[in-house]
Enzyme design. Sequence first.
Site, short mmCIF file in Angstrom:
data_model
loop_
_atom_site.label_atom_id
_atom_site.label_comp_id
_atom_site.label_asym_id
_atom_site.label_seq_id
_atom_site.Cartn_x
_atom_site.Cartn_y
_atom_site.Cartn_z
N GLY A 248 22.66 29.98 9.21
CA GLY A 248 21.22 30.21 9.13
C GLY A 248 20.58 30.37 10.49
O GLY A 248 19.67 31.20 10.68
N ASP A 249 21.02 29.59 11.46
CA ASP A 249 20.51 29.72 12.83
C ASP A 249 20.86 31.09 13.40
O ASP A 249 20.07 31.70 14.13
CB ASP A 249 21.12 28.63 13.72
CG ASP A 249 20.95 27.24 13.13
OD1 ASP A 249 19.92 26.99 12.47
OD2 ASP A 249 21.86 26.41 13.31
#
Length: 303
Positions: A248-249
């Site tokens: 997600g980052d």
Amino acid sequence: MIYTCTLNPSVDYIVKIENVNIGSLNRTDHTAFYPGGKGINVSRVLKRLGQETTALGFIGGFTGHFIENSLIEEGVHLDFIEVNEPTRVNVKLKSSVETEINGQGPAVSKENEQELFAKISSMTDQDYLVLAGSLPPTLSPDYYQLLAKQCKENKTRLIVDTSGDALKDLLTYHPFLVKPNQHELGEFFNVEISSIEEAVEYGRKLLDFGPENVIVSLGGDGALLLNSETTVFANVPKGELKNSVGAGDSLVAGFIAAYVEKGDFLEAFRYGIASGSATAFSNDLCEKSTVESLLKEINIEQL
């Protein structure tokens, strides 16, 4: 400059063991140490994708020095504030199932808070700030809001990657981007989201709370990008899932990197999906060559 702010970073200690026997001696098959924290992950990926980035936050002790040295080796600019206790260690145990044991984090003084606030107050409308992850236990609960309010006053583009009450509190400051996953979006509205149509419905409702752009991750089913002009769906490329940490980052980093370079939301979305997928298919965070090899597999569909 693209700044990231990790208020509660960590050293991630990766431990791989084929079979874990609770209550007895275990010997590892493989171990590794990485600088951890959502904002730090975003900075590491941004640098790998060719964007200059500065990491902000609180670090301390020998674990903090490890994070500094690791990021310097990767070419990330640093502007951390040193606290009096060591940065936490998070243990990621990879066996037949994954188990995580996360530390609480060091104490942060009022002076430390004010010092970081001053750094963020100096940002301009030419800057981006990524606020990501959890708060240290001693930090004022409204600290994220203070930083977000300052970004709004300075017209600094704010990217928020958090959930729950922290996300609700920050939406009123009109962040440039928020990135809930399907489960987090459902929690926000106290519903269960089980289809793309429902994710679109509640993603558009989330826009009414103030963010300029919303990306909703649907896991292996793809992702949505919603803003005032468009609603689009993107598939995710096929590959072997090796790493659930940092995907997600990486999506956030890929989106920002491409948007800064091209100013095109759809291309930024495509690049973000490729970046998140490349990390999921890698043992560590993604590399630019892998990201770009996946772009051709991602289709953007107007809804």
